[in-house]
Design an enzyme around this catalytic site. Structure first.
Site, mmCIF file in Angstrom:
data_model
loop_
_atom_site.group_PDB
_atom_site.id
_atom_site.type_symbol
_atom_site.label_atom_id
_atom_site.label_comp_id
_atom_site.label_asym_id
_atom_site.label_seq_id
_atom_site.Cartn_x
_atom_site.Cartn_y
_atom_site.Cartn_z
ATOM 1 N N GLU B 294 0.827 -1.201 0.000
ATOM 2 C CA GLU B 294 0.000 0.000 0.000
ATOM 3 C C GLU B 294 0.865 1.256 0.000
ATOM 4 O OE1 GLU B 294 -3.424 -0.627 2.371
ATOM 5 O OE2 GLU B 294 -3.911 1.501 2.496
ATOM 6 N N GLU B 297 1.981 1.759 -3.421
ATOM 7 C CA GLU B 297 0.835 2.225 -4.220
ATOM 8 C C GLU B 297 0.647 3.729 -3.998
ATOM 9 O OE1 GLU B 297 -2.842 0.359 -3.102
ATOM 10 O OE2 GLU B 297 -3.914 1.077 -4.880
ATOM 11 N N CYS B 314 -8.168 -2.149 4.438
ATOM 12 C CA CYS B 314 -7.987 -3.284 5.342
ATOM 13 C C CYS B 314 -9.281 -3.761 5.974
ATOM 14 C CB CYS B 314 -7.054 -2.917 6.485
ATOM 15 S SG CYS B 314 -5.500 -2.275 5.918
ATOM 16 N N SER B 334 -7.497 1.784 -2.117
ATOM 17 C CA SER B 334 -6.340 0.947 -2.441
ATOM 18 C C SER B 334 -6.793 -0.409 -2.957
ATOM 19 C CB SER B 334 -5.500 0.757 -1.170
ATOM 20 O OG SER B 334 -4.608 -0.316 -1.347
ATOM 21 N N LYS B 373 -14.914 -10.205 8.345
ATOM 22 C CA LYS B 373 -13.868 -11.059 7.761
ATOM 23 C C LYS B 373 -14.459 -12.373 7.260
ATOM 24 C CE LYS B 373 -10.255 -8.452 8.422
ATOM 25 N NZ LYS B 373 -9.496 -7.921 7.282
ATOM 26 N N GLU B 376 -15.649 -11.435 3.969
ATOM 27 C CA GLU B 376 -14.530 -11.152 3.075
ATOM 28 C C GLU B 376 -13.898 -12.433 2.541
ATOM 29 O OE1 GLU B 376 -10.906 -9.635 4.834
ATOM 30 O OE2 GLU B 376 -10.639 -8.196 3.211
ATOM 31 N N GLU B 381 -13.451 -12.983 -5.349
ATOM 32 C CA GLU B 381 -12.147 -12.501 -5.812
ATOM 33 C C GLU B 381 -10.988 -13.068 -5.007
ATOM 34 O OE1 GLU B 381 -15.236 -10.781 -5.200
ATOM 35 O OE2 GLU B 381 -14.222 -9.092 -4.282
ATOM 36 N N CYS B 518 -9.866 -2.057 14.915
ATOM 37 C CA CYS B 518 -10.126 -3.493 15.092
ATOM 38 C C CYS B 518 -10.279 -3.897 16.557
ATOM 39 C CB CYS B 518 -8.995 -4.298 14.473
ATOM 40 S SG CYS B 518 -8.791 -3.919 12.729
#
Lengths: 548, 588
Positions: B294, B297, B314, B334, B373, B376, B381, B518
């Protein structure tokens, strides 16, 4: 065009349901056929206000009332009365006529009636602003805008002693004053026309019969508190009220009586209509505000009260339709005139709606302080079918339960609470003695269960448990402890519910448990229903000896 | 966060005091506080259900009723402000009866099968029933029966256990501004439901799980992966790898009785090793990797005039939120996968090759403070190796339950180290667990990479802490780089609306879906409140300070990964394995 006679046809939603529109069409056809088209005009009006049979037709200026009129009767009225000038006696209204010719003497065919709110209803064409103006309409608005300061307006309303007619009876002038004094650039006037109390339909008939009186009052209120925008929250089940309001708002704007710079002054005021979707709780003022804002109709935490934080968080006056309709006459005639009507502590009139097991059904406006006996037995014509009176529910299920021992109590906001009752919105549901008390109370409880918003525990679950117990009792499975549970839950709900709905819901239950104790006891001890209404065996009647 | 006790205390200094009498004792409290707050200041913890610190007071459950002399009805203390001279009784006969009756009424429409409930032992309803001594329910009657909504990959809804306190609704609306759920129907038929009565899995729910933290009962819980993980552990054919998120080591002690904010890294590793995982690795390794990807990037966008501001990726709750509500900002986000997914991608390629294991036989399990999560890891993907990057994702709560089932007491564990090489990490990765951490870690690396100089002070205090939106400006080679950090989606919205309107000066923005980042995630131990969040944050920075390496680009294992396998940061292989793309989603 000058007409020698006007035929007024009452076109309220209920009259229309009973065929008033067909009667009106037939009148127009027959008048044309008789060649009277240039001499006699047919007019639509709002409610005549009394407990009268519909469809209802008045020939003016002769002041002759025909009621009820069917399509078949129309030709005779036209040919005899309008063409030949002979009153059709058989079709005359049989209200307080005492055999003689009933005449339409404004404001009422009923002696005890006193018309303030309904001053124009039934007399003018609600869809024609000219007729309202001809009856001093918008004169009060002109007066406050040109001759009075906002503070003076509030002072007049305060001195009149006008109390909110939606049920709570809060002093209107004080409400306006709080809102005026509240800080905020923007303020709002909201008219509560979400008339949801079962048995109440006064607001509908006021809006249908005289929409301008409410609009004018809203503008006056706007001037008094410093608001430029008004909302009328009308239940969507009132299409005719909404249509009449839409026409009235458009006409008032056209003539500069609403909108920008009213009557050439610097005061601007606009009114928008908002339709309610049918939730009873939206008649509660803060739930109503939530609903206008597009949210779920749930009552808000109070305080802050609407005069401090109302619509969109801005200071807001919320007044009932009937309250507002009182304003123009108070401005024009002064507070002392208003105080001369009704009782010293509760001045003015009250519009009552008579429903249930009573002979004359409908709307009546009478001075505050009238007794229930007068309302039910004189104006209402007594109990239908010669039965006895069991109770009168005042102000709908959330109001008060008036048992026969309270028939002579004067009806006013301050008197009824002394008997654990309440005037409420003015609904009078008369119930005769063929009905079962468990069934009556269950009916009310089911209504509240259906209309509870579900926010607070005591109303949502407590209300359900009350219905559960009543169902058990009426199915013959009740026990004496159930009566104690009912009383406990009723008081619990009253003491801990979030809003007025939940706090008032157990009122009929608690009052009836006390007054009709014996009947409840019979249900739970003997497992029978004296009236034979509940689905269990009726109480055995002593055998009658049949003589031959 | 609306009304915290801190604000109440601040208020106390700013405004005048009023005198009220609580249970016969005269006390002075700040004007404007509620009766509930006044009582708590005096050490009387009036019981509540629908009240939750940080949310608007609602007054629906009627548990916090108190008696105020002169008022005919009892009042709900959570919504009633104190007035001068008020005489309040908090445990009179009337009050006790009213509270108990309302509790009984709630229980009369409740399953009463506590043993079968996810929240057995941490349920507020259960606790109150115990405290009030409820031994029978006097008012029996019909009970509502609803179908359990298991449509979401993250959050399970069981309306049967719901007491309609609305805490989830207010959390979703006021804190997260997602408004995925609301009250539907009326009266006894009232139920909490996604819009149009659709299943939660088809709604705009972003899976953040904050509603689970808010729920006092077992009406909301995570979709459990516990059984699947046991199955994998017990399957001799499977090589089961564990990764633990940065925020777990500062919270998993709580279910074992350790005070919030206890750092338990070594004990945690030992405990999970004993649970039967073949390797116990660290998501922090992948967090360092994320910073490299990142960071590069960001540098590329900064140098080549790419789309700015760059927004971090994230937090999978934030990503779904963006896909629903801000798809127009998709190119700002990102393309980096989250550390969880990067870890899985690396494990099933690089590490699998190293060990000579077929990735199909490898199972990657993550322990996350997060419910999103779970969503996710099952996104289409996320299959860099041809297999799911991550197979199962456990919440902190689920992980603690597994340990307890096996009979492992985390407190009693020895200190052990993570396995090599995917267990090596820096302090920069550790701070990922707290709001502002990703930004701080990125700044540490980006600064040094761009300037070639060593940072003198590694701590960027301005991006730390519980303020909703934090800003900082960093001078890099004479260029002022403006950064912002938002946590909680309501706060994110404030920043994003600026970006959307073209009024944002920021170059780089960190967004975390959950308040506090988190450590306050929807998968964390219950209770998770402001106080506990702050303690966990302190612990996170303690971990950072205690590590010898505190910059991601200094992580030797990450450096080796690039040398041996990935090649250049943001290179072709890195792109294939470590980056992803997003899909716009409907708002309804």
């Amino acid at each position: 065009m000058f007409y020698r006679a006007h035929v007024l046809v009452e076109m309220t939603s209920s009259s229309v349901a009973l065929g008033a529109a067909q009667v009106k069409e037939q009148l127009e056809r027959e008048i044309a056929r008789a060649g009277l088209g240039n001499e006699v005009k047919v007019l639509e009006t709002g409610s005549f206000g009394a407990a009268l049979p519909s469809p209802f037709v008045v020939v003016y200026p002769d002041n002759v009332i025909y009621a009820p009129v069917s399509v078949r009767d129309v030709r005779r009225i036209v040919e005899e009365h309008l063409l030949k000038g002979r009153v059709v006696r058989e079709l005359l209204f049989a209200g307080e006529r005492g055999g003689g010719v009933a005449t339409f003497i404004p404001p009422s065919p009923l002696k005890k009636e006193k018309r303030v709110v309904l001053r124009n209803s039934g007399l003018i064409d609600p869809l024609n602003i000219e007729e309202y103006i001809a009856r001093d309409g918008y004169l009060a608005l002109a007066k406050v805008l040109t001759e009075m300061t906002p503070e003076e307006v509030i002072e007049v309303v305060k001195r009149s002693g006008l109390q909110g007619r939606g049920g709570a009876g809060f002093p209107t002038g004080l409400k306006w004053e709080f809102t005026r004094k509240a800080e905020g650039e923007e303020k709002y006037i909201v008219c509560n026309a979400d008339e949801g109390e079962p048995g109440t339909f006064k607001d509908r008939l006021i809006l249908e019969g005289d929409p301008h009186s409410v609009l004018e009052a809203m503008a006056i209120a706007g001037y008094a508190v410093g608001a430029n925008q008004g909302y009328i929250y009308v239940r969507a089940e009132y299409p005719q009220s909404i249509r009449h309001l839409e026409v009235a708002i458009a006409q008032a704007k056209e003539r500069g009586l609403l909108g920008e710079r009213i009557l050439g002054t610097s005061f601007s005021f606009d009114v928008k209509i908002r339709r309610g979707a049918g939730a009873y709780v939206c008649g509660e003022e803060t739930a109503l505000l939530e609903s206008i804002e597009g949210k779920r109709g749930e009552p808000r935490v109070k305080p802050p009260y609407p005069p401090q934080k109302g619509l969109w968080g801005k200071p807001t006056v919320i007044n009932n339709v009937e309250t507002l309709a009182n304003i123009p006459p108070i401005i024009l005639n002064g507070p002392d005139w208003f105080r001369s009507i009704g009782t010293p502590t509760c001045p003015g009139t009250k519009v009552f709606t008579l429903t249930g097991n009573v002979n004359n059904l409908g709307l009546v406006e009478v001075p505050m302080g009238i007794t229930l006996r007068e309302l039910v037995f004189e104006i209402g014509g007594g109990i239908r079918g010669g039965h006895g009176l069991k109770l009168v529910q005042t102000g709908g299920p959330s109001g008060g339960t008036m048992t026969p021992d309270l028939l002579d109590v004067p009806m006013a906001f301050d008197t009824l609470p002394r008997y654990n009752s309440a005037l409420g919105s003015g609904a009078l549901t008369v119930i005769d003695d063929t009905h079962c008390i468990v069934d009556i109370v269950k009916n009310f409880a089911e209504f509240f269960l259906h209309e509870s918003c579900g926010k607070c525990t005591p109303c949502r679950v407590g209300g359900k448990r009350i219905v559960d117990i009543l169902e058990r009792i009426s199915a013959g499975a009740g026990s004496p402890e159930d009566l104690e549970k009912l009383r406990y839950l009723g008081q619990h709900m009253k003491a801990t519910a979030f809003c007025g709905l939940g706090q008032a819901a157990p009122n009929p239950l608690l009052r009836c448990l006390e007054f009709f104790r014996e009947e409840f006891e019979v249900h739970v001890r003997e497992k029978c229903c004296p009236q034979g209404v509940c689905t269990m065996r009726p109480k055995p009647q002593p055998k009658k000896t049949v003589r031959v | 966060m609306a009304k915290t006790l801190r604000e109440v205390a601040e208020k106390a200094q700013a405004v005048s005091l009023v005198t009220v009498t609580i249970d016969g004792r005269e006390v002075r409290v700040p004007e404007g506080v509620t009766i509930l707050e006044a009582c708590r200041m005096e050490g009387i913890h009036v019981p509540t259900l629908c009240y939750l610190e940080g949310l608007s007071a609602w007054g629906g459950c009627r548990i916090c009723m108190v008696e105020v002399e002169g008022q005919p009805n009892l009042v709900a203390s959570c919504v009633t402000p104190v007035r001068e001279g008020m005489k309040i009784w908090t445990s009179s006969k009337k009050v006790r009866e009213a509270r108990k009756t309302n509790l009984e009424l709630l229980l009369s429409n409740h399953p009463l099968d506590c043993q079968l409930c996810d929240r057995n032992g941490s349920c507020e309803l259960q606790e109150l029933a115990y405290q009030f001594g409820v031994r029978e329910i006097r008012f029996q009657g019909e009970r509502k029966v609803y179908e359990v909504d298991q449509s979401s990959p993250s959050v399970k809804r069981d309306p049967n256990r719901c007491i309609l306190c609305g805490r989830c609704v207010r959390t979703c609306r006021e804190i997260q501004t997602v408004c995925a759920i609301d009250f539907a129907n009326r009266g006894f038929d009232t139920v909490i439901s996604p819009s149009l009565g659709l299943p939660l899995g088809e709604s705009v729910c972003v899976n953040c799980g904050q509603c689970i933290l808010a729920c006092p009962t077992g009406a909301l819980s995570e979709v459990s992966h516990v059984e699947m993980v046991w199955e994998a552990i017990n399957d001799p054919e499977k090589f089961v790898i564990l990764q633990t998120a940065p925020a777990i080591r500062v919270s998993i002690g709580e279910p074992f009785g350790l005070p919030p904010g206890t750092v338990t890294t070594g004990k945690m590793v030992a405990a999970f090793r004993r649970l039967g995982f073949d390797r116990v690795f660290d998501t922090n390794f992948a967090a360092d990797l994320t910073i490299i990807e990142e960071g590069h990037e960001f540098i590329a966008r900064l140098k080549q005039g790419g789309k700015l501001p760059l927004i971090t990726s994230c937090s999978p709750g934030w990503i779904k939120f963006m896909e629903h509500f801000y798809p127009e900002l998709m190119e700002n986000v990102s393309t980096c996968k989250s550390p969880q997914q990067m870890f899985g991608a690396v494990a099933k390629t690089y590490y699998a090759q190293k060990l000579g294991i077929d990735p199909k036989d490898m199972v990657v399990v993550s322990i996350m403070p997060c419910t999103a999560k779970k969503f996710e890891c099952q996104r289409d993907e996320m299959c860099a190796s041809g297999f799911r990057d991550v197979d199962f994702s456990l919440t902190t709560r689920e992980a603690a339950r597994m340990l307890k089932e096996k009979g492992i007491d985390l407190k009693e564990m020895p200190e052990e180290d993570f396995d090599d090489p995917l267990g090596i990490s820096t302090g920069a990765a550790a701070v990922f667990g707290a709001t502002g951490g990703v930004m701080e870690a990125a700044l540490r690396s980006v600064y040094e990479i761009l300037t070639g100089k060593t940072l003198e002070r590694l701590d960027f205090y301005s991006v730390r802490g519980m303020d909703g939106v934090k800003e900082a400006t960093v001078d890099i080679n004479g260029m002022e780089v403006h950064v912002a950090v938002a946590h909680g989606l309501g706060n994110a919205r404030k920043v994003l609306d600026q970006v959307k309107a073209g009024r944002s000066k920021y170059h780089f923005i960190e967004i975390m879906a959950c308040p506090g980042g988190c450590i306050g995630g929807g998968g964390q131990p219950i209770p998770t409140n402001l106080e506990i969040r702050m303690k966990r944050i302190e612990a996170i920075y303690q971990v950072d300070r205690s590590l010898p390496l505190r910059k991601s680009h200094e992580n030797p294992a990450v450096q080796r990964l690039y040398e041996e396998f990935l090649g250049e940061p943001n290179g072709e292989r890195a792109h294939h394995l470590l980056h992803t793309h997003y899909v716009p989603r409907e708002r309804m």
